[in-house]
Design a protein around this motif. Structure first.
Motif, PDB file in Angstrom:
ATOM      1  N   ARG A 112       0.659  -1.622  -0.685  1.00  0.00           N
ATOM      2  CA  ARG A 112       0.377   0.535  -0.063  1.00  0.00           C
ATOM      3  C   ARG A 112       1.025   1.080   0.218  1.00  0.00           C
ATOM      4  O   ARG A 112       2.092   1.673   0.899  1.00  0.00           O
ATOM      5  CB  ARG A 112      -1.320   0.006   0.971  1.00  0.00           C
ATOM      6  N   THR A 126     -16.482  11.541  -4.707  1.00  0.00           N
ATOM      7  CA  THR A 126     -17.362  11.567  -3.926  1.00  0.00           C
ATOM      8  C   THR A 126     -17.991  12.316  -2.836  1.00  0.00           C
ATOM      9  O   THR A 126     -17.611  12.830  -2.054  1.00  0.00           O
ATOM     10  CB  THR A 126     -16.772  10.359  -3.312  1.00  0.00           C
ATOM     11  N   MET A 153     -12.929   1.412   9.375  1.00  0.00           N
ATOM     12  CA  MET A 153     -14.523   1.548  10.239  1.00  0.00           C
ATOM     13  C   MET A 153     -15.357   0.216  10.606  1.00  0.00           C
ATOM     14  O   MET A 153     -14.807  -0.935  10.385  1.00  0.00           O
ATOM     15  CB  MET A 153     -15.309   2.482   8.910  1.00  0.00           C
ATOM     16  N   VAL A 191     -11.907   7.090   3.106  1.00  0.00           N
ATOM     17  CA  VAL A 191     -12.518   6.332   1.810  1.00  0.00           C
ATOM     18  C   VAL A 191     -11.154   7.740   0.652  1.00  0.00           C
ATOM     19  O   VAL A 191     -10.958   6.902   0.271  1.00  0.00           O
ATOM     20  CB  VAL A 191     -13.805   7.404   1.485  1.00  0.00           C
ATOM     21  N   ASP A 225      -8.257   5.872   1.151  1.00  0.00           N
ATOM     22  CA  ASP A 225      -7.969   4.877   0.540  1.00  0.00           C
ATOM     23  C   ASP A 225      -7.428   4.993  -0.517  1.00  0.00           C
ATOM     24  O   ASP A 225      -7.298   4.159  -1.598  1.00  0.00           O
ATOM     25  CB  ASP A 225      -9.197   3.901   0.737  1.00  0.00           C
ATOM     26  N   LEU A 226      -8.358   6.234  -1.823  1.00  0.00           N
ATOM     27  CA  LEU A 226      -7.457   6.792  -2.942  1.00  0.00           C
ATOM     28  C   LEU A 226      -5.907   6.624  -2.481  1.00  0.00           C
ATOM     29  O   LEU A 226      -5.387   6.653  -3.956  1.00  0.00           O
ATOM     30  CB  LEU A 226      -8.326   8.119  -2.902  1.00  0.00           C
ATOM     31  N   ALA A 241      -3.918   5.221  -0.699  1.00  0.00           N
ATOM     32  CA  ALA A 241      -2.986   3.832  -0.585  1.00  0.00           C
ATOM     33  C   ALA A 241      -3.801   2.767  -1.938  1.00  0.00           C
ATOM     34  O   ALA A 241      -2.235   2.549  -1.555  1.00  0.00           O
ATOM     35  CB  ALA A 241      -3.700   3.205   0.888  1.00  0.00           C
ATOM     36  N   ALA A 242      -4.107   3.038  -2.538  1.00  0.00           N
ATOM     37  CA  ALA A 242      -4.234   2.501  -3.439  1.00  0.00           C
ATOM     38  C   ALA A 242      -3.972   2.548  -4.784  1.00  0.00           C
ATOM     39  O   ALA A 242      -3.378   1.935  -5.617  1.00  0.00           O
ATOM     40  CB  ALA A 242      -5.911   1.479  -3.995  1.00  0.00           C
ATOM     41  N   ARG A 243      -3.360   3.892  -4.648  1.00  0.00           N
ATOM     42  CA  ARG A 243      -2.340   4.421  -5.824  1.00  0.00           C
ATOM     43  C   ARG A 243      -3.292   4.626  -7.305  1.00  0.00           C
ATOM     44  O   ARG A 243      -2.845   4.559  -8.319  1.00  0.00           O
ATOM     45  CB  ARG A 243      -0.999   3.661  -6.328  1.00  0.00           C
ATOM     46  N   VAL A 244      -5.008   5.298  -6.752  1.00  0.00           N
ATOM     47  CA  VAL A 244      -5.696   5.896  -7.707  1.00  0.00           C
ATOM     48  C   VAL A 244      -5.541   7.417  -7.854  1.00  0.00           C
ATOM     49  O   VAL A 244      -5.696   7.294  -8.938  1.00  0.00           O
ATOM     50  CB  VAL A 244      -7.348   5.255  -7.352  1.00  0.00           C
ATOM     51  N   HIS A 245      -5.270   8.272  -6.896  1.00  0.00           N
ATOM     52  CA  HIS A 245      -4.772   8.646  -6.875  1.00  0.00           C
ATOM     53  C   HIS A 245      -3.932   9.687  -5.901  1.00  0.00           C
ATOM     54  O   HIS A 245      -3.182   8.655  -5.448  1.00  0.00           O
ATOM     55  CB  HIS A 245      -5.510   9.863  -6.625  1.00  0.00           C
TER      56      HIS A 245
END
Lengths: 388, 318
Positions: free
Chosen positions: A3, A81, A239, A96, A99-100, A102-106
């Motif tokens: 991550r 979002t 959560m 949330v 996570d974006l 951590a997931a390397r989406v942004h």
């Protein structure tokens, strides 16, 4: 799998008040967002995605307001979002957004949470209409007071513990220029003689209804390396939810809260939260929730939370400062209250909490809850990056 | 972006109401759908690593409406759970990202909408700019009419035709629910004979003010499709979320869909509010599950005149 480590490099909040009549909804969220960008020395163009959180849309009378706020938050052409997890939403929104990254989406995400409660009457907004609820409860205090009484009966806590919490948090708020309530003349006596609202919760032991917003810039390692000031690093976030009502539900110490904390501590490698966490920003809308959460979160053994409060351990100069910002008891724009806890925890480990800074804070817990003590979100942030 | 992890839609279920779900609460509407989707995936209630839902308080007419639907989920022991005040397609996106972080291998995603509790034509005006637009109470069809007129003026459509009403939309009061299960890698292969792999997903928003937009185009759809990798190879199927018929031409152009693509084989382009987008994703996945598609595009929209758009690309193994 690997991550991306997540860093908080920008934090902003509005000045909070019972009614911010000087700004629109858009003006309110921009005030917080611009402060966060300024703190991170970034511009709108650096933000790849925006995550907005707030509690029920009925509080402002605007359905899915993020659609209208897209323009004000520079979101055109970007992902937007909207999170809503009841009172925990400010915390959930940050998670949330995290996570974006951590997931390397942004790489860089702006998280914003707000409530402009002066647009409606939050107390009645929180009192569900028939047929959803019997017409006996008025506001969140009516819902939570019986659970406070259960806590007092279960633990044998003296009836005065709650007033100590309120007296502490309201004095802490005097050191926080953004806080809603600044009660310069407060004394323990004025707290103890304030009107009883929902036995045993007095007026001065109750959160205010606020207009306000909070924003944070979350970014990856490269973003943290470019940041002008030390970041806060995310070491654990979680959560947990459980149903509103069911036979056997423990309203005093909900299992969802305990499980959520255990998940965060496991991620962060914390085994003794009392010793390993330097400061906590806990969601305490009614004073007694401080000792209740101290037990629920593992800072005190069951039945012992009130003793920490009574001993002064949770004071700003105590062994475990709780809510040095003044907390929800001093500032409560509901949708933003959870993010304010997360952001104040991050400010502490960045050493940027100003007058309410806890010296040498290295690890801090941000906590939020909502619904019928059923939705929890928490994060643990630290001054050092996580070991990956 | 190429996802760092293989994640698939492995199961899908939805209600079949054509109108109001009279006498049913949202939890009651949802419960059979959750049973069905969990059965298909072979999961027990509460067993998914993460749960995420989409719905709207304003449709239900009460704050925190989603909290009571947790009763249908079986959130005991407590579950890792989140909620978006959006169409369930965005709940799927959040769950997909959660699985990409590695903090979950499986996720339950659901959406529910009960617009029959009010009059959606009035309710949906509350989603508009509260200072300049909402006080005029323009209902969705009125705004869509501006878009239809712009399309006709630009020559993209023939203009008003009594036989093909460009404002034709779904029955405004369809209630319903839908659910999908997502799973990563081997878990997905165990749960489904032919998983619908999410090769990319992205969503983009446009300015809210209609005057700032070219209503004959949907740049946010095109950008989301690009980021989701939709243009890297042709798709054989597209499930488009089209609240009003005239918007079909906007989406087909933005997504570069030609006559070789089967569009909305599920037979409907919309559905219950807050659920319709998730249904498009679910229907596209189901088509891959049964071998009727190898590469499908699914689209969801939100806001007036296609303000916010999500695109996902799903593939089945050869």
């Amino acid at each position: 799998m690997s991550r991306e480590p997540v860093a908080v490099t920008g934090i902003g909040q509005t000045h909070h008040a019972a009614a911010r009549r000087d700004v629109s909804l858009a003006g309110l969220v921009r005030e917080a967002a611009l402060r966060a960008l300024e703190d991170a020395e970034l511009t709108w163009a650096d933000v790849e995605a925006v995550v907005i959180g707030k509690a029920p849309d009925f509080f402002e009378g605007v359905m899915t307001p993020e659609l209208y706020l897209a323009d004000a938050l520079g979101t055109a052409g970007k992902p937007l979002t909207r999170v809503h997890t009841a009172g925990s939403v400010g915390g959930s929104t940050a998670l949330v957004a995290a996570d974006l990254v951590a997931a390397r989406v942004h790489r860089t995400v702006l998280a914003v949470a707000f409530e402009k409660q002066s647009e409606s009457n939050a107390m009645w907004g929180l009192s569900l209409p028939v047929p959803f609820q019997q017409p006996l409860l008025a506001g969140a205090g009516g819902f939570f007071a019986p659970h406070v009484r259960a806590y007092i009966r279960r633990t044998g806590a003296p009836g005065t513990t709650g007033t100590l919490v309120a007296y502490k948090d309201r004095r802490n708020a005097l050191k926080n220029p953004y806080a809603h309530l600044h009660e310069h003349d407060i004394t323990l006596e004025t707290v103890r003689s304030s009107p009883m609202l929902w036995d045993p919760v007095r007026y001065s032991e109750t959160c205010p209804s606020s207009d306000g917003a909070c924003a944070m810039v979350l970014t990856d390692r490269a973003g943290a390396a470019r940041a002008p000031a030390p970041p806060a690093w995310l070491h654990g976030g979680a959560m947990r939810s459980e149903p509103t009502l069911f036979a056997g539900k423990d309203f005093v110490s909900p299992r969802a809260g305990r499980d959520c904390a255990a998940d965060v501590y496991r991620q962060a490698g914390v085994t003794d939260p009392r010793r390993e966490i330097d400061v906590a920003e806990l969601y305490v809308p009614f004073s007694w929730y401080e000792p209740m959460w101290l037990e629920n979160l593992g800072f005190a053994a069951e039945g012992e939370g009130w003793k920490l409060t009574e001993a002064g351990a949770t004071e700003l100069d105590g062994a475990l400062p709780v809510n040095p910002s003044g907390g929800v008891l001093s500032t409560n724009p509901i949708g933003a209250s959870g993010m304010l806890r997360f952001a104040e925890a991050a400010l502490q480990v960045r050493g940027r909490a100003g007058e309410h800074q806890v010296p040498d804070a290295r690890r801090a817990l941000g906590h939020a809850y909502g619904g019928g003590a059923q939705f929890f979100s928490m994060w643990l942030v630290a001054a050092s990056p996580p070991v990956t | 972006m190429t996802p760092p992890r293989d994640v698939a839609v492995v199961a899908y279920a939805r209600t079949d109401h054509q109108g109001p779900a009279e006498g049913l609460s949202e939890a009651e509407t949802l419960l059979p759908v959750l049973h069905e989707v969990l059965d298909r995936a072979g999961l027990a209630p509460g067993e998914a690593d993460f749960t995420c839902s989409g719905s709207s308080d304003y449709l239900a007419g009460r704050p925190f409406s989603f909290t009571l639907t947790l009763d249908a989920v079986g959130a005991w022991p407590p579950i890792a759970e989140s909620h978006v005040e959006m169409d369930g397609a965005w709940a799927l996106y959040e769950a997909w990202v959660k699985i990409l972080t590695g903090r979950a291998d499986t996720a339950l995603v659901y959406a529910h909408g009960k617009p029959s509790a009010g009059d959606p034509r009035d309710v949906l005006t509350r989603t508009l700019d509260p200072y300049y637009l909402a006080p005029l109470w323009p209902e969705p069809a009125s705004l869509a009419a501006l878009q239809a007129r712009a399309l006709a003026d630009a020559g993209h459509t023939a203009g008003p035709d009594p036989a093909a009403d460009p404002l034709a939309g779904p029955p405004a009061v369809a209630d319903g629910a839908a659910a999908v299960v997502l799973a990563a890698g081997d878990a997905a292969r165990r749960m489904c004979g032919r998983p619908a792999w999410i090769r990319g997903a992205d969503h983009r928003v446009e300015p809210h003010a209609l005057g700032l937009r070219d209503l004959t185009d949907s740049p946010s759809t095109r950008l989301a499709a690009e980021r989701a990798g939709a243009f890297r190879a042709p798709v054989d199927t597209a499930e488009l979320h089209v609240p009003f018929a005239a918007q079909d031409v906007v989406l087909r152009r933005a997504l570069r869909l030609d006559d070789t693509v089967t569009v909305n084989p599920s037979g409907a382009a919309a559905g219950p509010l807050m659920v319709a987008g998730l249904i498009r994703l679910g229907e596209a996945a189901a088509r891959i599950h049964r071998g009727a598609s190898d590469r499908a595009l699914a689209h969801a929209t939100s806001g007036p005149c296609l303000q916010h758009n999500l695109v996902a690309v799903l593939e089945g193994d050869a």
